[in-house]
Write a protein that holds these residues in place. Structure first.
Motif, PDB file in Angstrom:
ATOM      1  N   GLU A  28       0.681   4.181  -2.855  1.00 39.51           N
ATOM      2  CA  GLU A  28       0.511   5.592  -2.523  1.00 39.51           C
ATOM      3  C   GLU A  28       1.641   6.443  -3.101  1.00 39.51           C
ATOM      4  N   SER A  37       0.829  -1.210   0.000  1.00 40.52           N
ATOM      5  CA  SER A  37       0.000   0.000   0.000  1.00 40.52           C
ATOM      6  C   SER A  37       0.866   1.264   0.000  1.00 40.52           C
ATOM      7  N   VAL A  38       2.021   1.216   0.669  1.00 41.11           N
ATOM      8  CA  VAL A  38       2.947   2.354   0.640  1.00 41.11           C
ATOM      9  C   VAL A  38       3.437   2.575  -0.789  1.00 41.11           C
ATOM     10  N   LYS A  57       3.238   5.992  -5.799  1.00 43.49           N
ATOM     11  CA  LYS A  57       3.035   6.164  -7.234  1.00 43.49           C
ATOM     12  C   LYS A  57       2.029   7.277  -7.524  1.00 43.49           C
ATOM     13  N   GLN A  58       1.158   7.576  -6.566  1.00 48.82           N
ATOM     14  CA  GLN A  58       0.141   8.603  -6.761  1.00 48.82           C
ATOM     15  C   GLN A  58       0.621  10.002  -6.386  1.00 48.82           C
ATOM     16  N   VAL A  59       1.777  10.071  -5.732  1.00 44.25           N
ATOM     17  CA  VAL A  59       2.312  11.364  -5.298  1.00 44.25           C
ATOM     18  C   VAL A  59       2.759  12.158  -6.516  1.00 44.25           C
TER      19      VAL A  59
END
Length: 58
Positions: A13, A9-10, A15-17
């Motif tokens: 996340e 999950s880290v 990749k979405q930053v």
């Protein structure tokens, strides 16, 4: 199991930053350095005034 799920999950996340570009990073760094220099000058002046005031009193 929970640790592996956590790291997955880290990774998702991260990749979405939206990371800032080089120009934005340089601008932000320059701003931080400039403000730090201004605060250093301000506190040096305040320190000098306080020292002068204490010498004047004694």
């Amino acid at each position: 199991m929970r640790l592996i799920r956590f790291f997955k999950s880290v990774g998702a996340e991260m990749k979405q930053v939206s990371w800032p570009g080089v120009k934005q990073t340089r601008h932000d760094t320059g701003t931080v350095i400039g403000i730090s220099v201004l605060f250093a000058i301000f506190f040096a002046v305040v320190d000098w005034v306080v020292q002068y005031g204490l010498k004047f009193l004694s």
